[in-house]
Design a protein around this motif. Sequence first.
Motif: not given
Length: 180
Positions: A13-16, A30-39, A152-156
Amino acid sequence: MEDCERLRRLRGRVRLVPDFPSPGVLFRDISPLLKDPEAFGAAIGLLEAHLRAAHPHTDYIAGLDARGFLFGPPLAQRLGIGFVPIRKKGKLPGPTETVSYALEYGQAELEIQRDAVEPGKKVVLVDDLLATGGTMRAACELMKRLKAEVLECLVVIELLSLKGAEKLQPLHCHSLLQYD
């Protein structure tokens, strides 16, 4: 859903986007990831599981403006702790602490309200992406000024070739997805 399956779903769900925001840059959208509730749920679940195991006594999640605001509040909600925004300069009312940091072409500033975090509190910083580490390092400096302990620093997403995590040492940076 198994962690490997959840990570595959996130990666899918990460678009290049080539040549954005400038020629030669391969942008991770990350827009496709955000609009997919399961992802999106999988991302929050993986971040939650990591923090519960690594830092069970966290007081606050601090999210970096702006995409850290997408992941930080639901993560804080699941953990039953508070969320603190770290904003771009001029967006917060009241007394603030401000730090300047270098961008590729210029300077930027981040702010936090002076009473956002009490001295000695344990904080995890959250953002969507770690590239050069400049923004995250500035957020760490703000926490230091408030006398908070950054756990800690936490990122996707982490862009390994830019070596941002190295610039944050001795702090650990945990990322769900890594790209060269």
